[in-house]
Design an enzyme around this catalytic site. Sequence first.
Site, PDB file in Angstrom:
ATOM      1  N   ARG A  46       0.781  -0.934  -0.099  1.00  0.00           N
ATOM      2  CA  ARG A  46      -0.057   0.151   0.293  1.00  0.00           C
ATOM      3  C   ARG A  46       1.210   1.550   0.511  1.00  0.00           C
ATOM      4  O   ARG A  46       0.622   2.637  -1.108  1.00  0.00           O
ATOM      5  CB  ARG A  46      -1.012   0.264   1.262  1.00  0.00           C
ATOM      6  CG  ARG A  46      -1.579   1.263   1.102  1.00  0.00           C
ATOM      7  CD  ARG A  46      -3.281   1.501   2.352  1.00  0.00           C
ATOM      8  NE  ARG A  46      -2.615   0.233   3.554  1.00  0.00           N
ATOM      9  CZ  ARG A  46      -2.078   0.239   5.055  1.00  0.00           C
ATOM     10  NH1 ARG A  46      -1.938   1.730   4.400  1.00  0.00           N
ATOM     11  NH2 ARG A  46      -2.357  -0.283   5.477  1.00  0.00           N
ATOM     12  N   TYR A  98     -15.867  18.819 -14.574  1.00  0.00           N
ATOM     13  CA  TYR A  98     -16.868  17.165 -14.216  1.00  0.00           C
ATOM     14  C   TYR A  98     -17.474  17.183 -13.215  1.00  0.00           C
ATOM     15  O   TYR A  98     -17.045  17.217 -12.424  1.00  0.00           O
ATOM     16  CB  TYR A  98     -14.701  16.189 -14.577  1.00  0.00           C
ATOM     17  CG  TYR A  98     -15.534  14.651 -14.339  1.00  0.00           C
ATOM     18  CD1 TYR A  98     -15.743  14.110 -15.903  1.00  0.00           C
ATOM     19  CD2 TYR A  98     -15.247  14.107 -13.291  1.00  0.00           C
ATOM     20  CE1 TYR A  98     -15.579  12.631 -15.463  1.00  0.00           C
ATOM     21  CE2 TYR A  98     -15.725  12.422 -13.676  1.00  0.00           C
ATOM     22  CZ  TYR A  98     -16.030  11.888 -14.467  1.00  0.00           C
ATOM     23  OH  TYR A  98     -16.808  10.360 -14.304  1.00  0.00           O
ATOM     24  N   ASP A 170      -7.056  20.412 -13.316  1.00  0.00           N
ATOM     25  CA  ASP A 170      -7.582  19.023 -13.843  1.00  0.00           C
ATOM     26  C   ASP A 170      -7.060  19.182 -15.430  1.00  0.00           C
ATOM     27  O   ASP A 170      -7.725  19.570 -16.046  1.00  0.00           O
ATOM     28  CB  ASP A 170      -9.023  18.206 -13.564  1.00  0.00           C
ATOM     29  CG  ASP A 170      -9.809  16.990 -14.518  1.00  0.00           C
ATOM     30  OD1 ASP A 170      -8.277  16.785 -15.312  1.00  0.00           O
ATOM     31  OD2 ASP A 170     -10.396  16.878 -13.346  1.00  0.00           O
ATOM     32  N   LYS A 195      -8.533   7.817 -18.802  1.00  0.00           N
ATOM     33  CA  LYS A 195      -8.838   8.932 -20.286  1.00  0.00           C
ATOM     34  C   LYS A 195      -7.447   8.145 -21.469  1.00  0.00           C
ATOM     35  O   LYS A 195      -7.317   7.531 -21.746  1.00  0.00           O
ATOM     36  CB  LYS A 195      -8.972  10.034 -20.402  1.00  0.00           C
ATOM     37  CG  LYS A 195     -10.455  10.364 -19.074  1.00  0.00           C
ATOM     38  CD  LYS A 195     -11.631   9.347 -19.358  1.00  0.00           C
ATOM     39  CE  LYS A 195     -12.300   9.178 -18.240  1.00  0.00           C
ATOM     40  NZ  LYS A 195     -12.268  10.902 -17.639  1.00  0.00           N
TER      41      LYS A 195
HETATM   42  C1  LIG Z   1     -13.014  10.983 -15.694  1.00  0.00           C
HETATM   43  C2  LIG Z   1     -12.408  12.639 -15.214  1.00  0.00           C
HETATM   44  C3  LIG Z   1     -12.140  12.205 -14.370  1.00  0.00           C
HETATM   45  C4  LIG Z   1     -12.466  11.085 -12.929  1.00  0.00           C
HETATM   46  O1  LIG Z   1     -11.506   9.955 -13.556  1.00  0.00           O
HETATM   47  P1  LIG Z   1     -12.111   8.896 -13.212  1.00  0.00           P
HETATM   48  O2  LIG Z   1     -10.659   8.133 -13.282  1.00  0.00           O
HETATM   49  O3  LIG Z   1     -13.913   8.634 -13.690  1.00  0.00           O
HETATM   50  O4  LIG Z   1     -12.060   8.043 -11.930  1.00  0.00           O
HETATM   51  C5  LIG Z   1     -11.812  13.754 -13.594  1.00  0.00           C
HETATM   52  N1  LIG Z   1     -11.972  15.018 -14.430  1.00  0.00           N
HETATM   53  C6  LIG Z   1     -12.442  14.427 -15.452  1.00  0.00           C
HETATM   54  C7  LIG Z   1     -11.767  15.956 -16.482  1.00  0.00           C
HETATM   55  C8  LIG Z   1     -12.185  13.634 -16.217  1.00  0.00           C
HETATM   56  O5  LIG Z   1     -12.829  13.218 -17.407  1.00  0.00           O
END
Ligand SMILES: *Cc1c(COP(=O)(O)O)cnc(C)c1O
Length: 381
Positions: A46, A98, A170, A195
Amino acid sequence: MGFATTAIHAGQEPDSATGAVTVPIYQTSTYAQEGLGKHKGFEYARTSNPTRLALERNLAALEGARFGYAFASGMAAIDATMRLVKAGDHVIVSDNTYGGTNRLFKRVLANYGIEFEFVDTSDVTNVEAAIKDNTRMVFVETPTNPVMIVTDLTAVTDIAHAAGARVVCDNTFMSPYLQRPIEFGVDIVVHSTTKFLNGHSDGIGGAVVLNNEDDASWIAFIQNSAGAILSPFDSWLVLRGVKTLALRMEQHDKSGRAVAAFLEDHPKVQKIYYPGSKSHKQHELAKRQQKGFGSMVSFDVGSLEAARIVLESVTVCTLAESLGGVETLICHPATMTHASVAPEVRERLGITDGLVRISVGIEDTDDIIADIDQALGKIGK
Ligand SMILES: *Cc1c(COP(=O)(O)O)cnc(C)c1O
């Protein structure tokens, strides 16, 4: 080193025990110790794992940061980042962030005394006006989903720093290949590696990268204390994905431009949302801040019925949530990704019933365009 070289090599020396060129999947929960207090830097998985550590070093290098931490999802990464603020602190957030971020802040973290204020950060005077004595963080996303609102990172950072607040960005939509927020003064970058970074739609993950040593120690402490770590196998998948990030982003960007240009001229399309379009209000800012425009394109076909026809007629594009994978994904924000956003907010942002969002993949560009063209052709028939 250039970006592609860093992507392939940073954090990844050939394995010292075997010479394995690819970092192995260290599928272990614990590590043998030679004696009391004598170990090789790993005690319990962990706390740290060599596969995850390689990824963390790699992602930090790609963003031009000193420290990186990998989490079980993008949301887990954002949740860990929010442990830098506490009850009584005020956080300013991009209002078109998001949906999962919006939900975490409003429905979960607000219960613990953190005060969130959502403003349109594309106009930095809104950020300036929202600053209070207890503002400790400004959380931005740029460009945002699905209407591609761009925030000026330098301007927001100047305002936040003057008030003694950290800036979190982000950077999921751009990936470090197309945008490196730390170069604009941003303190902390968060990612959903699900992504573009992983890029193959086969894993969920997240990351936090930053330069400040005290904040980094706290993120590491949270990662170990709360335990929302990325598994060795998923870390390995992201490492593998990142090796082709430069190539993939080039193609995503190229096809994104082609699809946007096709849609912009199409008689069935009323409006497109794409920072690379000259019709986009912040086109100049996007050009300055980003190395490309990415592969996210949204367009309005005027009605739910028309959107349904397009979404149900495509054959190369796949009707699905998510983005950033090698395959082209198409979705309906109003009923899918943004269903939880209040109707009046959707209306204001332009998330209408006729809005369709595409994450342009890296199939042959002509096939993607032909598919969208035949689907659009079915409207009104
Ligand atoms: C998908 C996404 C998230 C969240 O990510 P997960 O891996 O689905 O938890 C946060 N910010 C943006 C811009 C996203 O596209």
